[in-house]
Design a protein around this motif. Structure first.
Motif: not given
Length: 553
Positions: A412-438
């Motif tokens: 799919a990536e080769l076809a120009g369709l990389p997987k899209a991740y909805r990052t808001g659905r990552i449960d923060r009780t099950l993961a640690g998350v760190w982000t930059t500013a824009p």
């Protein structure tokens, strides 16, 4: 399960039939013309049985060039696939048209070949050596031939490197979607690559695996006999024979996908960097064997084009022994002399650099910090912010995963369709998350990102996976790279500092996007160290702050 989900077997069978009979009526005009020219240039024989000892014969096909003079040779061991040597039918006939004698064979235990699958063991190395001797004999003997090359895709690529290490008659190698260190590919950072092993087993359903091969795969899946399996893998790893290749400075061309899920790129990069002779590394968007697939089907393909140029440069000889005019494409202005060619995600721009070091950006640190007031995620900042602690529950998967499916997500990536991740659905009780500013400007990641982090797992053995995402203003992410890590034999809840190299990447993050680091404990691609749920705490001590180091150009 196949390692070649896009392979058109019927089309390849038609090419083989046309080579055999001369009837090109069922082929497209361009392919028909190719086959007709190949039949004029070379004699084609299939159904050839190459004797390799103990009553075992390898199913093979021969293209013997009809022209006068000494011709170079190419031997092509087959991939890990039931189709055997036919995978190479189109490219082999192109080599034959170009002036080479070619032998493509099905590796032992697959298809019509005898013997049992030994996973590039000593029997497979001996097979490659005997296949070369057979081709030399068919071509008229040692005095009638030119230089020798070995080419393989996937399984055949590892065998090709190993044969070249052991047989001084081999002058050059092309290794596509390959491995350097099989132990690291199976146990990356002490973490089992169970999806890779399951895929290999699925693709070998019709093959005949030796008892030792079956045991090795079963042991990886069952998490037992690790040291024994690593010793078994070492003898099958070109990296552990690199000294022999360097003694003769054998030229080796590698091709690898950034998001390779069978043989992760860093272990191939380790092999590439250990070589002292002529070398070239082609890095592409996609997954295992995907980038070279259009060439296998006979369509235009830059990787196979480079493979032909590599052999023309290192194997073809003019009458005076000098390099032929056909090698002129390898000049400084074209970038073809450069050792590294990177296809950048997602622009598809090609960047050529003289060495891997020249291809790698300058390290810049982003320090992990605790969440700002009212925020759920920690930050990735230019200065440490210590004194925080993030704890999440282990044992449950999150939407942060390597891919939806091994191989298929890469197509799919080769076809120009990389997987899209909805990052808001990552449960923060099950993961640690760190982000930059824009990001205020485009960030060009070139090389191996590195994570240094202090972890305190509740269990003596604990696995986590680190993912790096490119996230847009809507919270939709694209995976840049990742790597797993397993803490072994630790004291429960005792802090341990981990240095983790994520897989190498060539990625442009647009201005306005954020970088997001996610750590969670479960991914279907990897075997967890422990099956029981627990916790994993992430901290950043004053004396040793946690940070993500990115190679930025």
């Amino acid at each position: 399960m196949s390692l070649y989900p896009e392979l058109d077997e019927a089309a390849l069978a038609q090419v083989v039939e046309a080579l055999r009979t001369g009837d090109t009526a069922r082929l497209a005009p361009a392919r028909a013309a190719e086959v007709a020219e190949a039949r004029k240039a070379a004699t084609f024989l299939d159904g050839v049985g190459v004797p390799v000892g103990d009553g075992v014969e390898l199913d093979a096909a021969l293209w013997l060039h009809n022209g006068d003079g000494r011709h170079p040779l190419i031997v092509m061991p087959s991939p890990w696939a039931k189709q055997g040597w036919t995978v190479y039918a189109v490219q082999a006939l192109r080599f034959a048209r170009r002036g080479y004698h070619v032998l493509a064979y099905t590796t032992r235990g697959f298809g019509e070949s005898g013997g049992e699958v030994e996973v590039a063991g000593e029997a497979d190395i001996a097979d490659g050596i005997k296949a070369l001797s057979y081709l030399i004999a068919q071509a008229g003997g040692p005095d009638a031939i030119g230089k020798v090359g070995f080419l393989g895709d996937s399984y055949g690529s590892g065998i090709s490197q190993l044969v070249a290490a052991e047989d001084p008659r081999v002058h050059a190698v092309v290794a596509l979607s390959t491995w350097g260190d099989l132990g690291e590919a199976f146990y990356e950072n002490d973490t089992r690559h169970i999806a890779a092993v399951q895929t290999l087993l699925g693709a070998a359903k019709t093959a005949r695996l030796s008892a030792r091969t079956q045991q090795a795969f079963d042991d990886v899946l069952a998490n037992r006999n690790v040291e024994e399996t690593l010793r078994w893998a070492a003898t099958r790893s070109p990296y552990h024979r690199v000294g022999k290749l360097n003694e003769r400075e054998v030229p080796v061309l590698f091709a690898q996908a950034w998001h390779e899920t069978l043989f992760p790129g860093n272990q191939t990069l380790k092999m590439f960097n250990a070589l002292s002779g002529p070398k070239r590394l082609l890095l592409s968007i996609g997954d295992h064997s995907g980038p070279e697939m259009t060439g296998i089907l006979g369509l235009p393909n830059r990787i196979w084009q480079d493979a032909h140029r590599w052999f023309d440069r290192h194997l073809l000889e003019a009458d005076d022994g000098a390099a032929p005019e056909t090698a002129a494409a390898f000049d400084a202005d074209s970038g073809a002399e450069d050792q590294v060619v990177s296809e950048i995600m997602w622009s598809r721009a090609l960047e050529t650099r003289p060495t891997w070091d020249a291809a790698t950006g300058n390290p810049e640190r982003f320090y992990l910090t605790g969440p700002a007031e009212g925020a759920k995620d920690g930050g990735l900042l230019d200065k440490p912010g210590n004194g925080w602690r993030t704890t999440f529950t282990t044992g449950t998967d999150t939407p942060a995963t390597v891919a939806d499916a091994i191989l298929l997500t890469g197509y799919a990536e080769l076809a120009g369709l990389p997987k899209a991740y909805r990052t808001g659905r990552i449960d923060r009780t099950l993961a640690g998350v760190w982000t930059t500013a824009p990001l205020p400007s485009r960030h060009q990641l070139r090389g191996v990102p590195r994570l240094r982090v202090t972890v305190a797992p509740s269990a003596a053995e604990s696995t986590f996976v680190a993912y790096l995402f490119d996230v847009n203003a809507f919270g939709i992410g694209r995976i840049i790279t990742h790597a797993p890590y397993t803490v072994l034999d630790g004291a429960p809840d005792a802090p341990a500092t981990v240095d983790l190299a994520l897989q190498a990447t060539g990625y442009d993050v647009p201005a306005g996007h954020r970088l997001m680091l996610v750590l969670d404990s479960v991914d279907p691609f990897y075997g967890p160290a422990a099956e029981t749920p627990g916790t994993l705490a992430i901290t950043s001590p004053d004396e040793d702050p946690s940070y993500l180091e990115l190679p930025l150009s």
